[in-house]
Design an enzyme around this catalytic site. Sequence first.
Site, PDB file in Angstrom:
ATOM      1  N   TYR A   1     -47.649 -25.984 -19.589  1.00 41.87           N
ATOM      2  CA  TYR A   1     -48.996 -25.507 -19.890  1.00 41.87           C
ATOM      3  C   TYR A   1     -49.582 -26.274 -21.089  1.00 41.87           C
ATOM      4  O   TYR A   1     -50.715 -26.754 -21.043  1.00 41.87           O
ATOM      5  CB  TYR A   1     -48.887 -24.016 -20.206  1.00 41.87           C
ATOM      6  CG  TYR A   1     -50.144 -23.315 -20.625  1.00 41.87           C
ATOM      7  CD1 TYR A   1     -51.193 -23.109 -19.742  1.00 41.87           C
ATOM      8  CD2 TYR A   1     -50.265 -22.791 -21.923  1.00 41.87           C
ATOM      9  CE1 TYR A   1     -52.333 -22.415 -20.132  1.00 41.87           C
ATOM     10  CE2 TYR A   1     -51.386 -22.097 -22.315  1.00 41.87           C
ATOM     11  CZ  TYR A   1     -52.418 -21.907 -21.417  1.00 41.87           C
ATOM     12  OH  TYR A   1     -53.531 -21.215 -21.810  1.00 41.87           O
TER      13      TYR A   1
ATOM     14  N   GLY B   1     -62.951 -19.032 -11.956  1.00 34.54           N
ATOM     15  CA  GLY B   1     -61.853 -18.185 -12.433  1.00 34.54           C
ATOM     16  C   GLY B   1     -62.404 -16.936 -13.112  1.00 34.54           C
ATOM     17  O   GLY B   1     -61.849 -16.447 -14.102  1.00 34.54           O
TER      18      GLY B   1
ATOM     19  N   ARG C   1     -60.036 -15.291  -5.579  1.00 30.34           N
ATOM     20  CA  ARG C   1     -59.795 -13.905  -5.129  1.00 30.34           C
ATOM     21  C   ARG C   1     -60.970 -13.059  -5.601  1.00 30.34           C
ATOM     22  O   ARG C   1     -61.706 -13.458  -6.510  1.00 30.34           O
ATOM     23  CB  ARG C   1     -58.496 -13.373  -5.718  1.00 30.34           C
ATOM     24  CG  ARG C   1     -58.540 -13.351  -7.247  1.00 30.34           C
ATOM     25  CD  ARG C   1     -57.260 -12.841  -7.876  1.00 30.34           C
ATOM     26  NE  ARG C   1     -57.260 -13.066  -9.319  1.00 30.34           N
ATOM     27  CZ  ARG C   1     -57.181 -12.099 -10.228  1.00 30.34           C
ATOM     28  NH1 ARG C   1     -57.125 -10.836  -9.874  1.00 30.34           N
ATOM     29  NH2 ARG C   1     -57.168 -12.384 -11.526  1.00 30.34           N
TER      30      ARG C   1
ATOM     31  N   GLY D   1     -60.317 -13.304 -13.837  1.00 31.34           N
ATOM     32  CA  GLY D   1     -59.148 -13.202 -14.702  1.00 31.34           C
ATOM     33  C   GLY D   1     -59.408 -12.390 -15.957  1.00 31.34           C
ATOM     34  O   GLY D   1     -60.462 -11.758 -16.095  1.00 31.34           O
TER      35      GLY D   1
HETATM   36  N1  LIG Z   1     -55.504 -15.068 -22.010  1.00 33.38           N
HETATM   37  C1  LIG Z   1     -55.081 -15.747 -23.059  1.00 33.38           C
HETATM   38  O1  LIG Z   1     -54.432 -15.188 -23.946  1.00 33.38           O
HETATM   39  C2  LIG Z   1     -55.429 -17.222 -23.194  1.00 33.38           C
HETATM   40  C3  LIG Z   1     -55.071 -17.880 -24.377  1.00 33.38           C
HETATM   41  C4  LIG Z   1     -55.376 -19.235 -24.505  1.00 33.38           C
HETATM   42  C5  LIG Z   1     -56.061 -19.888 -23.503  1.00 33.38           C
HETATM   43  N2  LIG Z   1     -56.412 -19.229 -22.354  1.00 33.38           N
HETATM   44  C6  LIG Z   1     -57.126 -19.982 -21.312  1.00 33.38           C
HETATM   45  O2  LIG Z   1     -58.305 -19.295 -20.911  1.00 33.38           O
HETATM   46  C7  LIG Z   1     -58.544 -19.518 -19.518  1.00 33.38           C
HETATM   47  C8  LIG Z   1     -58.633 -18.189 -18.772  1.00 33.38           C
HETATM   48  O3  LIG Z   1     -57.434 -17.478 -18.992  1.00 33.38           O
HETATM   49  P1  LIG Z   1     -57.176 -15.997 -18.454  1.00 33.38           P
HETATM   50  O4  LIG Z   1     -56.267 -15.348 -19.417  1.00 33.38           O
HETATM   51  O5  LIG Z   1     -58.446 -15.347 -18.093  1.00 33.38           O
HETATM   52  O6  LIG Z   1     -56.332 -16.338 -17.141  1.00 33.38           O
HETATM   53  P2  LIG Z   1     -56.053 -15.414 -15.869  1.00 33.38           P
HETATM   54  O7  LIG Z   1     -54.790 -15.876 -15.250  1.00 33.38           O
HETATM   55  O8  LIG Z   1     -56.194 -13.973 -16.235  1.00 33.38           O
HETATM   56  O9  LIG Z   1     -57.276 -15.797 -14.914  1.00 33.38           O
HETATM   57  C9  LIG Z   1     -57.374 -17.019 -14.260  1.00 33.38           C
HETATM   58  C10 LIG Z   1     -58.211 -16.821 -13.024  1.00 33.38           C
HETATM   59  O10 LIG Z   1     -58.298 -18.071 -12.330  1.00 33.38           O
HETATM   60  C11 LIG Z   1     -58.221 -17.792 -10.942  1.00 33.38           C
HETATM   61  N3  LIG Z   1     -57.777 -19.000 -10.240  1.00 33.38           N
HETATM   62  C12 LIG Z   1     -56.522 -19.459 -10.046  1.00 33.38           C
HETATM   63  N4  LIG Z   1     -56.547 -20.576  -9.324  1.00 33.38           N
HETATM   64  C13 LIG Z   1     -57.835 -20.840  -9.045  1.00 33.38           C
HETATM   65  C14 LIG Z   1     -58.497 -21.868  -8.322  1.00 33.38           C
HETATM   66  N5  LIG Z   1     -57.836 -22.853  -7.727  1.00 33.38           N
HETATM   67  N6  LIG Z   1     -59.855 -21.814  -8.242  1.00 33.38           N
HETATM   68  C15 LIG Z   1     -60.548 -20.802  -8.818  1.00 33.38           C
HETATM   69  N7  LIG Z   1     -59.980 -19.800  -9.500  1.00 33.38           N
HETATM   70  C16 LIG Z   1     -58.636 -19.830  -9.614  1.00 33.38           C
HETATM   71  C17 LIG Z   1     -57.235 -16.643 -10.811  1.00 33.38           C
HETATM   72  O11 LIG Z   1     -57.411 -15.968  -9.591  1.00 33.38           O
HETATM   73  C18 LIG Z   1     -57.624 -15.804 -12.029  1.00 33.38           C
HETATM   74  O12 LIG Z   1     -58.580 -14.829 -11.700  1.00 33.38           O
HETATM   75  C19 LIG Z   1     -57.393 -20.416 -19.045  1.00 33.38           C
HETATM   76  O13 LIG Z   1     -57.795 -21.764 -19.127  1.00 33.38           O
HETATM   77  C20 LIG Z   1     -56.318 -20.156 -20.053  1.00 33.38           C
HETATM   78  O14 LIG Z   1     -55.451 -21.248 -20.152  1.00 33.38           O
HETATM   79  C21 LIG Z   1     -56.098 -17.911 -22.186  1.00 33.38           C
END
Ligand SMILES: NC(=O)c1ccc[n+]([C@@H]2O[C@H](COP(=O)([O-])OP(=O)(O)OC[C@H]3O[C@@H](n4cnc5c(N)ncnc54)[C@H](O)[C@@H]3O)[C@@H](O)[C@H]2O)c1
Length: 313
Positions: A143, A9, A37, A12
Amino acid sequence: MHKSILILGACGQIGTELTFALRETYGNESVIASDIREGSENLMDSGSFELLDATDYDVLEEVVAYYEIDEVYLMAAMLSATAEKFPERAWNLNMNSLFNVLNLAKDKKIKKIFWPSSIAVFGPNTPKTNTPQNTIMEPSTVYGISKQSGERWCDYYHHKFGVDVRSLRYPGLISWKTQPGGGTTDYAVEIYHKALAEGAYGCFLNEDTKLPMMFMDDAIKATQQLMATEAEKVKVRSSYNLSAMSFSPKEIAQNIKEHIPEFEISYKPDFRQDIADSWPNSIDDSKARQDWGWEPDFDLEKTTKVMLGNLKT
Ligand SMILES: NC(=O)c1ccc[n+]([C@@H]2O[C@H](COP(=O)([O-])OP(=O)(O)OC[C@H]3O[C@@H](n4cnc5c(N)ncnc54)[C@H](O)[C@@H]3O)[C@@H](O)[C@H]2O)c1
């Protein structure tokens, strides 16, 4: 000592900046980025990249063997707002990807795991202010349920099989290099973009919804710091509370007005208001401070200055 790292991932909001930070620390060739992606040009150009579905154990195992991976950072997940729309898909992605990585470590194919949890593990019955590390956790979102279950499995795999898994309950994350991916705190990034582009923002949360937040640099710092800590000092194997600042839409808008006096905010709460109402408004992270010396660098003023400064160009 040389080590090989795989990020799942990686394209992201967090994965992109984490990839850059780890490549800076360990060298471009040591950090393999992967996602379903392609990512930004910078990310794709700065080191190896694999198109990889984190829920596909066989392909994951192959990639881990090919690059002789030691550590996996599992950033692939479906976030809070999107997960409410696709509950089963969210559960499958969030849980199966975690099981895959935990099982790789259980079978000694990798040595260490980072997996992020979230403030979404808490729920409407949790004490809202200065939410303790150990408290009532009855999440009311898809979630949150997946993150709380994930925490229990991490703790279980650590105690039962000796898996070295480490985790942080990230608050809402604010970044200028990458866009957020469908969470309830996304407004705190959108607001800066809109303030600069249009001088106005329509917020999907009401003005007094105070939530725990953090600037991305602090989140990356905390992640690297926790992963570099000696294993004996990492006492919490579910997930650490982590905190930097808490504010409401009204407060961030006030802060932006100090830089852009004509900025105007309006409020039109949608389904995300219910999610936000079930979460804490501030977090007690004393355990992280005590066990591995956590201390944030960014408050709201500093965050606003850096966000507006970088997005202006
Ligand atoms: N951004 C926040 O504010 C926040 C807060 C708390 C926790 N988190 C956690 O941090 C982690 C990353 O969050 P983020 O904000 O970067 O999320 P994001 O949605 O920006 O990125 C997630 C990435 O995972 C990829 N993805 C989706 N399905 C996939 C699969 N099957 N295999 C491989 N890749 C896949 C997507 O293409 C994307 O690039 C997550 O576990 C999220 O729950 C984020």
